[in-house]
Design an enzyme around this catalytic site. Structure first.
Site, PDB file in Angstrom:
ATOM      1  CB  CYS A   7      -0.909  -0.011   1.221  1.00 48.48           C
ATOM      2  SG  CYS A   7      -1.838  -1.547   1.397  1.00 48.48           S
ATOM      3  N   GLY A   8       1.060   1.824  -1.171  1.00 52.10           N
ATOM      4  CA  GLY A   8       1.876   3.029  -1.317  1.00 52.10           C
ATOM      5  C   GLY A   8       1.025   4.270  -1.104  1.00 52.10           C
ATOM      6  N   GLY A 100      10.735   4.342   6.171  1.00 50.65           N
ATOM      7  CA  GLY A 100       9.534   3.856   5.480  1.00 50.65           C
ATOM      8  C   GLY A 100       9.600   2.345   5.300  1.00 50.65           C
ATOM      9  CG  ASP A 102       7.900   2.346   0.880  1.00 49.79           C
ATOM     10  OD1 ASP A 102       8.489   2.809   1.887  1.00 49.79           O
ATOM     11  OD2 ASP A 102       7.465   3.077  -0.029  1.00 49.79           O
ATOM     12  NE  ARG A 103      14.073   5.069   2.296  1.00 52.43           N
ATOM     13  CZ  ARG A 103      14.719   5.972   3.046  1.00 52.43           C
ATOM     14  NH1 ARG A 103      14.025   6.790   3.829  1.00 52.43           N
ATOM     15  NH2 ARG A 103      16.030   6.055   2.998  1.00 52.43           N
ATOM     16  CB  THR A 125       4.016   8.814  -4.693  1.00 49.53           C
ATOM     17  OG1 THR A 125       2.985   7.936  -5.116  1.00 49.53           O
ATOM     18  CG2 THR A 125       3.465  10.176  -4.357  1.00 49.53           C
ATOM     19  CB  THR A 181       3.663  23.383 -22.192  1.00 50.13           C
ATOM     20  OG1 THR A 181       3.618  24.688 -22.741  1.00 50.13           O
ATOM     21  CG2 THR A 181       3.715  23.463 -20.676  1.00 50.13           C
TER      22      THR A 181
HETATM   23  N1  ATP Z   1       0.457   0.035 -14.136  1.00 48.37           N
HETATM   24  C1  ATP Z   1       0.692   1.151 -13.467  1.00 48.37           C
HETATM   25  N2  ATP Z   1      -0.186   1.577 -12.527  1.00 48.37           N
HETATM   26  C2  ATP Z   1       0.042   2.697 -11.830  1.00 48.37           C
HETATM   27  N3  ATP Z   1       1.104   3.487 -12.023  1.00 48.37           N
HETATM   28  C3  ATP Z   1       2.005   3.134 -12.947  1.00 48.37           C
HETATM   29  C4  ATP Z   1       1.855   1.948 -13.703  1.00 48.37           C
HETATM   30  N4  ATP Z   1       2.922   1.857 -14.526  1.00 48.37           N
HETATM   31  C5  ATP Z   1       3.682   2.946 -14.306  1.00 48.37           C
HETATM   32  N5  ATP Z   1       3.146   3.733 -13.373  1.00 48.37           N
HETATM   33  C6  ATP Z   1       3.715   4.987 -12.862  1.00 48.37           C
HETATM   34  O1  ATP Z   1       4.283   4.657 -11.594  1.00 48.37           O
HETATM   35  C7  ATP Z   1       4.232   5.769 -10.712  1.00 48.37           C
HETATM   36  C8  ATP Z   1       3.692   5.290  -9.372  1.00 48.37           C
HETATM   37  O2  ATP Z   1       4.585   4.329  -8.900  1.00 48.37           O
HETATM   38  P1  ATP Z   1       4.271   3.288  -7.742  1.00 48.37           P
HETATM   39  O3  ATP Z   1       3.038   2.557  -8.087  1.00 48.37           O
HETATM   40  O4  ATP Z   1       5.522   2.560  -7.544  1.00 48.37           O
HETATM   41  O5  ATP Z   1       4.093   4.269  -6.544  1.00 48.37           O
HETATM   42  P2  ATP Z   1       3.034   4.624  -5.440  1.00 48.37           P
HETATM   43  O6  ATP Z   1       2.346   3.465  -4.858  1.00 48.37           O
HETATM   44  O7  ATP Z   1       2.228   5.757  -5.949  1.00 48.37           O
HETATM   45  O8  ATP Z   1       3.963   5.288  -4.440  1.00 48.37           O
HETATM   46  P3  ATP Z   1       4.870   4.793  -3.320  1.00 48.37           P
HETATM   47  O9  ATP Z   1       6.219   5.265  -3.712  1.00 48.37           O
HETATM   48  O10 ATP Z   1       4.336   5.515  -2.149  1.00 48.37           O
HETATM   49  O11 ATP Z   1       4.740   3.304  -3.228  1.00 48.37           O
HETATM   50  C9  ATP Z   1       3.389   6.837 -11.390  1.00 48.37           C
HETATM   51  O12 ATP Z   1       4.265   7.847 -11.882  1.00 48.37           O
HETATM   52  C10 ATP Z   1       2.733   6.106 -12.559  1.00 48.37           C
HETATM   53  O13 ATP Z   1       2.626   6.965 -13.665  1.00 48.37           O
HETATM   54  C1  PAU Z   2       9.399   7.948   1.334  1.00 50.45           C
HETATM   55  C2  PAU Z   2       8.139   7.134   1.149  1.00 50.45           C
HETATM   56  C3  PAU Z   2       6.931   8.058   0.975  1.00 50.45           C
HETATM   57  C4  PAU Z   2       8.313   6.312  -0.143  1.00 50.45           C
HETATM   58  O1  PAU Z   2       7.182   5.548  -0.404  1.00 50.45           O
HETATM   59  C5  PAU Z   2       7.928   6.144   2.336  1.00 50.45           C
HETATM   60  O2  PAU Z   2       9.008   5.285   2.443  1.00 50.45           O
HETATM   61  C6  PAU Z   2       7.758   6.883   3.656  1.00 50.45           C
HETATM   62  O3  PAU Z   2       6.702   7.378   3.948  1.00 50.45           O
HETATM   63  N1  PAU Z   2       8.849   6.931   4.459  1.00 50.45           N
HETATM   64  C7  PAU Z   2       8.879   7.568   5.763  1.00 50.45           C
HETATM   65  C8  PAU Z   2      10.002   8.554   5.852  1.00 50.45           C
HETATM   66  C9  PAU Z   2      11.392   7.942   5.746  1.00 50.45           C
HETATM   67  O4  PAU Z   2      11.574   6.861   5.155  1.00 50.45           O
HETATM   68  O5  PAU Z   2      12.322   8.561   6.280  1.00 50.45           O
HETATM   69  K     K Z   3       6.697   2.019  -3.125  1.00 46.52           K
END
Ligand code: ATP
Ligand code: PAU
Ligand code: K
EC number: 2.7.1.33
Length: 249
Positions: A7-8, A100, A102-103, A125, A181
């Site tokens: 869950c990002g 984080g 996820d990291r 993101t 742009t």
């Molecule tokens: N199939 C897909 N679905 C959603 N996003 C995608 C896909 N393929 C590429 N992207 C791109 O990936 C990016 C989002 O990445 P990802 O899904 O890893 O992150 P997240 O869940 O939003 O964030 P986090 O870093 O918090 O995990 C966006 O820039 C999006 O345009």
């Molecule tokens: C940096 C993100 C947003 C990347 O998904 C996540 O790992 C997070 O919320 N981290 C907490 C802050 C930190 O890692 O220092």
């Molecule tokens: K992530």
């Protein structure tokens, strides 16, 4: 079947694997809890017996999702937790709870796959880079805005940066100086990401002269892949770490 969720901040990545972990049966990316439950309801012959997840959302949002998983699938999701150490991998943060999740899982997954010093870059993101030494010491890392945040900030804080999504996608066919742009912004932001990754590579080369592995993950990994010719692009890297952090015995 095991349901796994990452869950990002913008998306939920989900997949269903066999109980022995050997087969990936289903997978998807959704932008809300509701869309997740719609996808699961539409999945044929889904029989989830276990669930594990990682979330970088607020505790309240994560608890709500866990409650809904219990209601609709009858499973108690196991949530990845912060740790100062898993196996030989040590969390490098001053306060390990602040890193984080996820990291942390991407670091665990990368070290497991690489078995040597690693540079881990996750492009979502936010964009994050993390360094792990050959002995498993996480040395810390860097966080910067990802592509979605860069483009949103530009359009939010200017009057005349406006273009539509379809044009944006077409703009990334090449990286020549933009003549509209959309091209100028989209290519400029991608070059920011590529420059960031190139800098991380230089840092890894200086820090790990004996060699290292580079892992790229996250939705935008493909946009920087060729900056690091030997990099391994592992879209499921967080899930590799999730299985290590949350074994379902
Ligand atoms: N199939 C897909 N679905 C959603 N996003 C995608 C896909 N393929 C590429 N992207 C791109 O990936 C990016 C989002 O990445 P990802 O899904 O890893 O992150 P997240 O869940 O939003 O964030 P986090 O870093 O918090 O995990 C966006 O820039 C999006 O345009
Ligand atoms: C940096 C993100 C947003 C990347 O998904 C996540 O790992 C997070 O919320 N981290 C907490 C802050 C930190 O890692 O220092
Ligand atoms: K992530």
């Amino acid at each position: 079947m095991i349901l796994e969720l990452d869950c990002g901040n913008s998306f939920i990545k989900w997949r269903v694997i066999s109980v022995d972990g050997a087969q990936r049966l289903l997978a998807g990316v959704v932008d809300s809890d509701a869309a997740l439950f719609d996808s699961l309801a539409a999945a044929p012959e889904l029989r989830v017996s276990r669930c594990r997840l990682v979330s970088v959302r607020s505790d309240a949002e994560t608890e709500q999702l866990v409650a809904r998983l219990r209601e609709s699938l009858g499973v108690d999701a196991v949530c990845a937790q912060s740790a100062s150490q898993v196996g030989v991998v040590h969390n490098g943060y001053e306060d390990f709870r602040r890193l984080g999740l996820d990291r942390w899982l991407a670091v665990l997954g990368a070290y497991h796959l690489g078995q040597r010093a690693c540079l881990v870059v996750d492009l979502g993101t936010a964009v994050t880079a993390d360094f792990v030494s050959a002995s498993g010491m996480h040395l810390g890392g860097f966080i910067c805005p990802g592509l979605p945040l860069m483009r949103d900030q530009l359009s939010t804080h200017t009057r005349r940066i406006r273009y539509d999504r379809q044009v944006a996608l077409a703009a990334l066919q090449e990286l020549e100086p933009g003549r509209s742009t959309a091209e100028a912004v989209e290519r400029g932001c991608v070059l920011m990401l590529r420059g960031f990754v190139a800098e991380q590579l230089l840092q890894a080369q200086a820090r790990f002269p004996e060699g290292f592995e580079v892992f790229l993950t996250g939705g935008d990994a493909g946009l920087v892949q060729d900056v690091v010719p030997g990099a391994q692009v592992v879209p499921d890297l967080v899930f590799v770490g999730l299985a290590i952090a949350c074994p379902l015995s």
